[in-house]
Design a protein around this motif. Structure first.
Motif, short mmCIF file in Angstrom:
data_model
loop_
_atom_site.label_atom_id
_atom_site.label_comp_id
_atom_site.label_asym_id
_atom_site.label_seq_id
_atom_site.Cartn_x
_atom_site.Cartn_y
_atom_site.Cartn_z
N THR A 94 -54.45 17.93 -0.21
CA THR A 94 -54.74 18.70 1.00
C THR A 94 -56.00 18.13 1.64
N SER A 95 -56.36 18.67 2.78
CA SER A 95 -57.56 18.16 3.46
C SER A 95 -58.83 18.49 2.71
N LEU A 96 -58.75 19.34 1.68
CA LEU A 96 -59.93 19.58 0.85
C LEU A 96 -60.38 18.32 0.13
N SER A 97 -59.50 17.31 0.09
CA SER A 97 -59.86 16.04 -0.55
C SER A 97 -60.56 15.08 0.40
N GLN A 98 -60.65 15.43 1.68
CA GLN A 98 -61.30 14.54 2.63
C GLN A 98 -62.79 14.37 2.27
N PRO A 99 -63.33 13.16 2.42
CA PRO A 99 -64.69 12.87 1.94
C PRO A 99 -65.75 13.86 2.43
N GLU A 100 -65.67 14.24 3.70
CA GLU A 100 -66.70 15.14 4.22
C GLU A 100 -66.61 16.53 3.57
N ALA A 312 -32.62 1.54 -22.07
CA ALA A 312 -31.62 0.48 -22.04
C ALA A 312 -31.85 -0.41 -23.25
N PRO A 313 -30.79 -1.09 -23.74
CA PRO A 313 -30.98 -2.01 -24.88
C PRO A 313 -31.71 -3.28 -24.48
N THR A 314 -31.45 -3.76 -23.27
CA THR A 314 -32.11 -4.97 -22.76
C THR A 314 -32.28 -4.83 -21.25
N GLY A 315 -32.99 -5.81 -20.67
CA GLY A 315 -33.18 -5.81 -19.23
C GLY A 315 -34.36 -4.97 -18.81
N PRO A 316 -34.55 -4.80 -17.50
CA PRO A 316 -35.65 -3.97 -17.01
C PRO A 316 -35.39 -2.49 -17.30
N ILE A 317 -36.45 -1.75 -17.63
CA ILE A 317 -36.32 -0.31 -17.90
C ILE A 317 -37.42 0.39 -17.10
N PRO A 318 -37.04 1.03 -15.98
CA PRO A 318 -38.04 1.49 -15.02
C PRO A 318 -38.55 2.92 -15.26
N SER A 319 -39.73 3.17 -14.73
CA SER A 319 -40.28 4.52 -14.59
C SER A 319 -40.98 4.58 -13.24
N ALA A 320 -41.07 5.78 -12.67
CA ALA A 320 -41.71 5.92 -11.36
C ALA A 320 -42.23 7.33 -11.16
N THR A 321 -43.46 7.44 -10.72
CA THR A 321 -44.04 8.69 -10.27
C THR A 321 -44.70 8.44 -8.93
N ALA A 322 -45.15 9.51 -8.27
CA ALA A 322 -45.76 9.35 -6.95
C ALA A 322 -46.77 10.44 -6.69
N LYS A 323 -47.72 10.14 -5.83
CA LYS A 323 -48.69 11.15 -5.39
C LYS A 323 -49.13 10.81 -3.98
N VAL A 324 -49.48 11.86 -3.24
CA VAL A 324 -50.07 11.67 -1.92
C VAL A 324 -51.53 11.30 -2.10
N ASP A 325 -51.97 10.27 -1.41
CA ASP A 325 -53.38 9.87 -1.40
C ASP A 325 -53.90 10.07 0.01
N CYS A 326 -54.60 11.19 0.22
CA CYS A 326 -55.07 11.52 1.56
C CYS A 326 -56.17 10.58 2.03
N GLY A 388 -41.36 14.25 1.72
CA GLY A 388 -42.29 15.30 2.12
C GLY A 388 -42.80 15.01 3.52
N VAL A 389 -43.92 15.60 3.86
CA VAL A 389 -44.58 15.37 5.14
C VAL A 389 -46.04 15.05 4.86
N LEU A 390 -46.48 13.87 5.28
CA LEU A 390 -47.88 13.52 5.09
C LEU A 390 -48.71 14.26 6.12
N ASN A 391 -49.62 15.09 5.66
CA ASN A 391 -50.36 15.94 6.56
C ASN A 391 -51.73 16.17 5.97
N CYS A 392 -52.62 15.21 6.14
CA CYS A 392 -53.88 15.19 5.42
C CYS A 392 -55.09 15.61 6.22
N LYS A 393 -54.98 15.69 7.53
CA LYS A 393 -56.15 15.92 8.36
C LYS A 393 -56.04 17.24 9.10
N THR A 394 -57.17 17.87 9.33
CA THR A 394 -57.18 19.07 10.16
C THR A 394 -57.13 18.66 11.62
N ASP A 395 -56.45 19.46 12.42
CA ASP A 395 -56.36 19.18 13.86
C ASP A 395 -57.73 19.10 14.51
#
Length: 456
Positions: A94-100, A312-326, A388-395
């Motif tokens: 959320t915008s609480l993460s903004q530096p100021e 998988a027994p062989t080959g690529p075996i993927p993992s993935a997570t995500a986060k918003v970075d404001c 989702g919707v990226l919405n990090c800044k206050t109007d």
């Protein structure tokens, strides 16, 4: 504006996984009705132009239950959308993460207010603490909301009416106390599985996945989905014993049969926990951001969490997570490969190669106020969708200056509690139209962008 939560395409809504450490977790809710307790105030929609709005406490209903949650707004200049779905999340998305705001300790000061004001303290206890006799519920709720806005939306001017002198006094007291004492910590997620995605070779034990519950749940029910059980995968604890329940801090592992064909599965966790006040809630409807809220009262609710498995027994075996970075204005994917071959995929127009045994971040910039939908695919049916919707800044940080031709300043008309309800409807239409006519064309943009807090 503020950052929306993340939805993971797994059949479960990811409550705040954009901000949780890794996994999907928490509470899903819908806005209920209008302002429960509150009073009219004014906020400046353009230089010298003021709009009367209700300020106060309102309610979220937890989806699939009869539980409700008391909330305030930390997003003054945005609408609440009638059918928006809300998800629990961390302050980091959320915008609480903004530096100021981090520097100003806006989050901890708001947390102090929530812990020491209404409804966590009723109006009688709040009168005693503040020395302001005879506070009503409406006084207490309105003052609490305006004090929160002082820190969440510091660039938006607000005015309280002399009709409500006790609310004005309480607002000033709360702000002064929060400035002097406000250092309260952010509450933990109600329930999370971290990391939210693990992988490994057939015959291995995948994990660990740590169960975290900040809501004091005694027992968390954990289970594999049908894909996992059909493949012969078993859910075990660190000693290798089969497990169906867990508690805070426990580690879970998935034991995959030797020689198992490539596949994917999910671990689900369910509990009844007390969600702590101060947890943020982000909402969206049809790819549009809905006003961001913050929890004002603790309550026991049903919560869930999700983690995904790949093997998988062989080959690529993927993992993935995500986060918003404001701070970057982006969705950041963390992708890993536990296999013995390169994993190659394309996401957001980027060609990505993850070497065996490595993990890397993929930053996907997203324009402010823009919906995103990214899908990561891999072998063995691996597919993760993050949207989702990226919405990090206050109007207040993005509005251009307006040059009105007149300066109306409508007086608060008293609570409109029966007709307010989340900024979606016609209760405010006439007021907006009148203000536009008086203010002139130069104020149109600002009024179009200004918030309609808790309006029906």
């Amino acid at each position: 504006m503020l950052a929306s939560g993340l939805v993971v395409g797994s059949g479960l809504l990811a409550a705040g996984s954009a901000a949780a450490a890794d996994g999907t977790s928490g509470v899903t809710a819908k806005l209920q009705g209008g302002v429960r307790y509150g009073e009219q105030i004014e906020h400046e929609v353009s230089p010298g132009h003021w709009l009367s709005i209700p300020a106060g406490q309102f309610t979220l209903g937890v989806v699939g239950t009869e539980s409700t949650l008391d909330v305030y707004c930390i997003d003054l200049l945005n609408d609440t959308l009638k059918n928006a779905t809300y998800h629990e999340t961390d302050w980091a998305s959320t915008s609480l993460s903004q530096p100021e705001k981090v520097k100003a300790k806006a989050g901890p000061k708001i947390q102090w207010i929530l812990e020491h004001s209404f409804p966590n303290l009723d109006e009688a206890a709040l009168s005693k603490a503040s020395g302001i006799d005879g506070l009503s519920k409406d006084d207490a709720a309105a003052a609490t909301q305006v004090a929160i806005w002082h820190f969440s939306d510091p660039n938006v001017a607000t005015k309280q009416s002399d009709k409500y002198p006790k609310a004005k006094q309480l607002t000033a007291w709360l702000i002064a106390q929060a400035d002097a004492k406000g250092g309260a910590e952010e509450p933990k997620p109600s329930l999370a599985l971290n990391p939210g995605s693990v992988a490994g070779k057939s015959g291995e034990t995948l994990g660990p996945i740590t169960v975290t519950t900040g809501g004091g749940a005694a027992d968390v029910t954990v289970a594999l989905d049908k894909k996992g059980t059909d493949a012969g995968v078993t859910l075990v604890d660190k000693s290798g014993a089969a497990v169906k329940t867990a508690k805070n801090g426990d580690q879970l592992f998935a034991k995959v049969p030797a020689g198992a064909n490539a596949g994917t599965a999910s671990i689900t966790a369910d509990a009844t926990a007390t969600i702590k006040l101060g947890r943020a809630f982000v909402g969206a409807e049809d790819g549009k951001h809905s006003q961001t809220l913050i929890l004002a009262g603790s309550n026991k609710v049903k919560v869930n969490a999700l983690a995904t498995l790949a093997w998988a027994p062989t080959g690529p075996i993927p993992s993935a997570t995500a986060k918003v970075d404001c701070t970057q204005g982006a969705l950041v994917l963390t992708v890993g490969n536990k296999g013995d071959q390169d994993w190659k995929f394309t996401v957001g127009g980027k060609n990505v190669t993850v070497k065996p045994g490595t993990t890397q971040d993929v930053t996907l910039p997203v324009a402010e106020d823009t919906a995103y939908n990214f899908t990561v695919t891999g072998p063995g049916g691996f597919s993760q969708t993050f949207s989702g919707v990226l919405n990090c800044k206050t109007d207040s940080n993005t509005l251009p200056p307006a040059t009105p031709t007149a300066t109306p300043s409508p007086s608060p008309s008293g609570p409109e509690l029966a007709t307010t309800g989340g900024g979606m409807g016609t209760g405010i239409t006439a007021g907006i139209a009148g203000a536009l006519v008086v203010a002139g064309a130069a104020a149109v943009y600002a009024l179009r962008r200004r918030g309609r807090h808790s309006r029906a």
